[in-house]
Design a protein around this motif. Structure first.
Motif, PDB file in Angstrom:
ATOM      1  N   LEU A 179      -3.734  31.920  -1.430  1.00 18.82           N
ATOM      2  CA  LEU A 179      -3.011  30.839  -0.766  1.00 18.82           C
ATOM      3  C   LEU A 179      -2.222  30.033  -1.795  1.00 18.82           C
ATOM      4  O   LEU A 179      -2.686  29.815  -2.918  1.00 18.82           O
ATOM      5  N   LEU A 180      -1.046  29.577  -1.404  1.00 16.81           N
ATOM      6  CA  LEU A 180      -0.229  28.776  -2.312  1.00 16.81           C
ATOM      7  C   LEU A 180      -0.805  27.361  -2.397  1.00 16.81           C
ATOM      8  O   LEU A 180      -1.003  26.700  -1.375  1.00 16.81           O
ATOM      9  N   PRO A 181      -1.065  26.870  -3.610  1.00 21.19           N
ATOM     10  CA  PRO A 181      -1.756  25.581  -3.753  1.00 21.19           C
ATOM     11  C   PRO A 181      -0.826  24.391  -3.561  1.00 21.19           C
ATOM     12  O   PRO A 181       0.387  24.473  -3.750  1.00 21.19           O
ATOM     13  N   ILE A 182      -1.427  23.294  -3.166  1.00 17.50           N
ATOM     14  CA  ILE A 182      -0.782  21.987  -3.101  1.00 17.50           C
ATOM     15  C   ILE A 182      -1.633  21.036  -3.928  1.00 17.50           C
ATOM     16  O   ILE A 182      -2.866  21.077  -3.865  1.00 17.50           O
ATOM     17  N   LYS A 183      -1.000  20.190  -4.694  1.00 21.33           N
ATOM     18  CA  LYS A 183      -1.757  19.245  -5.508  1.00 21.33           C
ATOM     19  C   LYS A 183      -2.408  18.198  -4.600  1.00 21.33           C
ATOM     20  O   LYS A 183      -1.762  17.657  -3.692  1.00 21.33           O
ATOM     21  N   VAL A 184      -3.670  17.909  -4.835  1.00 19.43           N
ATOM     22  CA  VAL A 184      -4.414  16.981  -3.986  1.00 19.43           C
ATOM     23  C   VAL A 184      -5.287  16.089  -4.846  1.00 19.43           C
ATOM     24  O   VAL A 184      -5.761  16.498  -5.918  1.00 19.43           O
ATOM     25  N   ALA A 185      -5.481  14.861  -4.389  1.00 17.20           N
ATOM     26  CA  ALA A 185      -6.310  13.903  -5.127  1.00 17.20           C
ATOM     27  C   ALA A 185      -6.732  12.808  -4.159  1.00 17.20           C
ATOM     28  O   ALA A 185      -6.361  12.819  -2.980  1.00 17.20           O
ATOM     29  N   THR A 186      -7.509  11.866  -4.658  1.00 15.06           N
ATOM     30  CA  THR A 186      -7.920  10.719  -3.845  1.00 15.06           C
ATOM     31  C   THR A 186      -7.620   9.428  -4.580  1.00 15.06           C
ATOM     32  O   THR A 186      -7.508   9.395  -5.810  1.00 15.06           O
ATOM     33  N   TRP A 187      -7.449   8.376  -3.810  1.00 17.40           N
ATOM     34  CA  TRP A 187      -7.448   7.011  -4.341  1.00 17.40           C
ATOM     35  C   TRP A 187      -8.245   6.175  -3.365  1.00 17.40           C
ATOM     36  O   TRP A 187      -7.909   6.094  -2.187  1.00 17.40           O
ATOM     37  N   GLY A 188      -9.327   5.554  -3.867  1.00 18.67           N
ATOM     38  CA  GLY A 188     -10.194   4.825  -2.953  1.00 18.67           C
ATOM     39  C   GLY A 188     -10.677   5.761  -1.854  1.00 18.67           C
ATOM     40  O   GLY A 188     -11.093   6.891  -2.119  1.00 18.67           O
ATOM     41  N   PRO A 189     -10.571   5.342  -0.600  1.00 20.54           N
ATOM     42  CA  PRO A 189     -11.038   6.201   0.489  1.00 20.54           C
ATOM     43  C   PRO A 189      -9.989   7.160   1.025  1.00 20.54           C
ATOM     44  O   PRO A 189     -10.223   7.810   2.041  1.00 20.54           O
ATOM     45  N   ASP A 205      -9.907  14.970  -9.650  1.00 22.72           N
ATOM     46  CA  ASP A 205      -9.308  14.866  -8.325  1.00 22.72           C
ATOM     47  C   ASP A 205      -9.002  13.428  -7.916  1.00 22.72           C
ATOM     48  O   ASP A 205      -8.909  13.119  -6.727  1.00 22.72           O
ATOM     49  N   VAL A 206      -8.851  12.536  -8.868  1.00 22.43           N
ATOM     50  CA  VAL A 206      -8.566  11.133  -8.575  1.00 22.43           C
ATOM     51  C   VAL A 206      -7.218  10.774  -9.179  1.00 22.43           C
ATOM     52  O   VAL A 206      -6.981  11.009 -10.368  1.00 22.43           O
ATOM     53  N   VAL A 207      -6.334  10.216  -8.358  1.00 22.76           N
ATOM     54  CA  VAL A 207      -5.038   9.804  -8.861  1.00 22.76           C
ATOM     55  C   VAL A 207      -5.131   8.348  -9.303  1.00 22.76           C
ATOM     56  O   VAL A 207      -5.801   7.524  -8.667  1.00 22.76           O
ATOM     57  N   GLY A 208      -4.490   8.009 -10.393  1.00 25.88           N
ATOM     58  CA  GLY A 208      -4.498   6.631 -10.860  1.00 25.88           C
ATOM     59  C   GLY A 208      -3.781   5.708  -9.889  1.00 25.88           C
ATOM     60  O   GLY A 208      -2.735   6.065  -9.336  1.00 25.88           O
ATOM     61  N   GLY A 209      -4.345   4.551  -9.663  1.00 24.13           N
ATOM     62  CA  GLY A 209      -3.720   3.599  -8.758  1.00 24.13           C
ATOM     63  C   GLY A 209      -2.312   3.247  -9.166  1.00 24.13           C
ATOM     64  O   GLY A 209      -1.419   3.080  -8.330  1.00 24.13           O
ATOM     65  N   ASP A 210      -2.076   3.146 -10.471  1.00 20.22           N
ATOM     66  CA  ASP A 210      -0.738   2.805 -10.949  1.00 20.22           C
ATOM     67  C   ASP A 210       0.271   3.881 -10.578  1.00 20.22           C
ATOM     68  O   ASP A 210       1.435   3.583 -10.315  1.00 20.22           O
ATOM     69  N   GLY A 224     -10.500  -5.479  -0.560  1.00 19.81           N
ATOM     70  CA  GLY A 224     -11.469  -4.870   0.336  1.00 19.81           C
ATOM     71  C   GLY A 224     -11.148  -3.461   0.765  1.00 19.81           C
ATOM     72  O   GLY A 224     -11.629  -2.998   1.800  1.00 19.81           O
ATOM     73  N   ILE A 225     -10.310  -2.746  -0.016  1.00  8.72           N
ATOM     74  CA  ILE A 225     -10.046  -1.337   0.278  1.00  8.72           C
ATOM     75  C   ILE A 225     -11.250  -0.565  -0.242  1.00  8.72           C
ATOM     76  O   ILE A 225     -11.319  -0.188  -1.411  1.00  8.72           O
ATOM     77  N   ASP A 226     -12.211  -0.323   0.625  1.00  8.19           N
ATOM     78  CA  ASP A 226     -13.567   0.030   0.209  1.00  8.19           C
ATOM     79  C   ASP A 226     -13.923   1.445   0.659  1.00  8.19           C
ATOM     80  O   ASP A 226     -13.842   1.775   1.846  1.00  8.19           O
ATOM     81  N   THR A 227     -14.338   2.288  -0.293  1.00  9.59           N
ATOM     82  CA  THR A 227     -14.735   3.659   0.041  1.00  9.59           C
ATOM     83  C   THR A 227     -16.042   3.710   0.819  1.00  9.59           C
ATOM     84  O   THR A 227     -16.343   4.721   1.448  1.00  9.59           O
TER      85      THR A 227
END
Length: 409
Positions: A179-189, A205-210, A224-227
């Protein structure tokens, strides 16, 4: 995942191992190139140029109605706005456990987000490499993705595990047909995807908030952006309006609230409304009126509404957080996805939950009527451009300037 149950695929290709990664990258590049070619129309670029971001807000006119009605303009937006940079696509509760997955689409891009058997977050184009059938639909749990058309089977890490009835095939190497990949990550929830970059170099797998939120990252982290907030429910609306009409409505600084949302207006001190703008984020804040105890419980003392360019909204008030994702379907229709999260201490208070969701639903019904009315007006020959209310519509103008920058770049 038990991969031993699948038939091993023998390689009959003479291509070297070093050549195989190039084949995958080339295929991924073709996806982006096809989108670029589709969206290269000169009329759409001329339409983008009709808005002048250099004019001060007090003198500026809004984008022309063609921004909201022209199908070619939407194709330009998909290429220049949505398929570049990080985009919010879901929340981590959807892929909390190994083998969880969910699917989605953005323009002509079909994608699947999953967590493989080792717990690693993965994302792929949701397209079988055999004859282009969609692989998965909806959400749930799977140990593999099996094509419903001819049975080709892929692991949740994208590896081709089984290709049916290919005896006699020549110059075929299964490693070239994952399968062709797509870049994926999380920020907070939140789960984010990046469709213009298939590299897998995001740490943990975590993208920097900045990187996603710029200098607004710290403010949102403190708001209050809470996971840990449990997900309560999801609601989806198909709205007969351009996706930007919904965003504009969100970004008018509470301008429409006293006229369209009487019940909501009674719970807010609209004179306290303030708007802050950052690189790719605008934040609107308003204090609560605290007229009744149930409003205190539901709205808290202050509401924060954050718009993350281009189409994601985060709302934090009292014990609630909800998000709105406006996904274009065509030039005059969009799907808006609402996800609701609640402080764990109130999970057993079903009456409170039902009452709060009913109040929210009423606001959405009122907003849908407004947005669909605006769309009909935009399609009328009587309307070309409008004006901004400088004291309240700063975030809307900011949004339009960001769009112009992307569409003209």
């Amino acid at each position: 995942m038990a991969t031993a149950q699948f038939l091993a695929l023998s390689s009959s290709s003479s291509a070297s191992a070093a050549a195989r990664p190039r084949a995958r990258r080339a295929a991924s590049s073709r996806v982006c190139a096809a989108g670029s070619a589709l969206a290269s129309g000169e009329p759409a670029r001329r339409l983008a140029a009709e808005f002048d971001p250099a004019i001060p807000l007090a003198s500026a006119v809004t984008p022309p109605s063609g921004w909201y009605t022209d199908p070619e303009f939407l194709r330009l937006e998909l290429d220049r706005v949505f398929l570049r940079g990080w985009q919010a696509v879901g929340h981590i509760g959807q892929v909390k456990n190994p083998n969880d997955f969910f699917t989605g689409s953005l323009g002509n891009v079909q994608f699947v987000i999953c967590r493989d058997a080792n717990g690693k977050l993965q994302a792929f184009h949701n397209v079988c490499r055999h004859h282009a059938s969609l692989l998965a639909c909806g959400s749930g749990q799977k140990t593999c993705f099996q094509c419903p058309y001819h049975g080709w089977t892929y692991g949740l890490d994208g590896t081709l595990l089984k290709a049916t009835r290919i005896s006699g095939i020549k110059n075929f190497n299964k490693n070239d047909f994952g399968l062709l990949p797509i870049k994926v990550a999380t920020w907070g929830p939140f789960v984010l995807a990046r469709f213009d970059d298939s590299s897998q170099d995001t740490v943990d797998d975590v993208v920097g908030g900045d990187e996603w939120l710029g200098s607004a990252s710290d403010l949102l982290s403190r708001s209050g952006i809470d996971t840990s907030l449990p997900h309560i429910c999801r609601r989806e609306y198909i709205i007969e309006c351009n996706w930007k009409v919904f965003c504009d409505n969100y970004l008018d600084g509470g301008y429409h609230v006293p006229y369209a949302h009487g019940a909501l207006a009674s719970g807010l001190q609209l004179q306290s409304y303030e708007t802050l703008t950052y690189e790719r984020v605008s934040v609107q804040r308003c204090e609560s009126a605290l007229a009744e105890q149930e409003d205190i419980d539901r709205l808290g003392t202050k509401a924060t509404y954050a718009f993350v360019y281009p189409n994601f909204m985060i709302n934090r008030y009292g014990p609630w957080m909800d998000t709105n994702l406006a996904v274009p379907l065509d030039a005059t229709r969009c799907k808006v996805v609402f996800d609701y999260f609640l402080d764990e201490s109130l999970l057993d208070d079903q009456d409170f939950i039902d009452r709060s969701l009913k109040d929210s639903e009423q606001v959405q019904i009122e907003d849908i009527a407004l947005c669909e009315g605006v769309q009909r007006g935009l399609e009328s020959p009587a309307y070309g451009v409008g004006r901004y209310a400088p004291s309240v519509e700063m975030a809307m103008h900011h949004f339009h300037c960001l769009l112009h920058a992307n569409l003209s770049g």
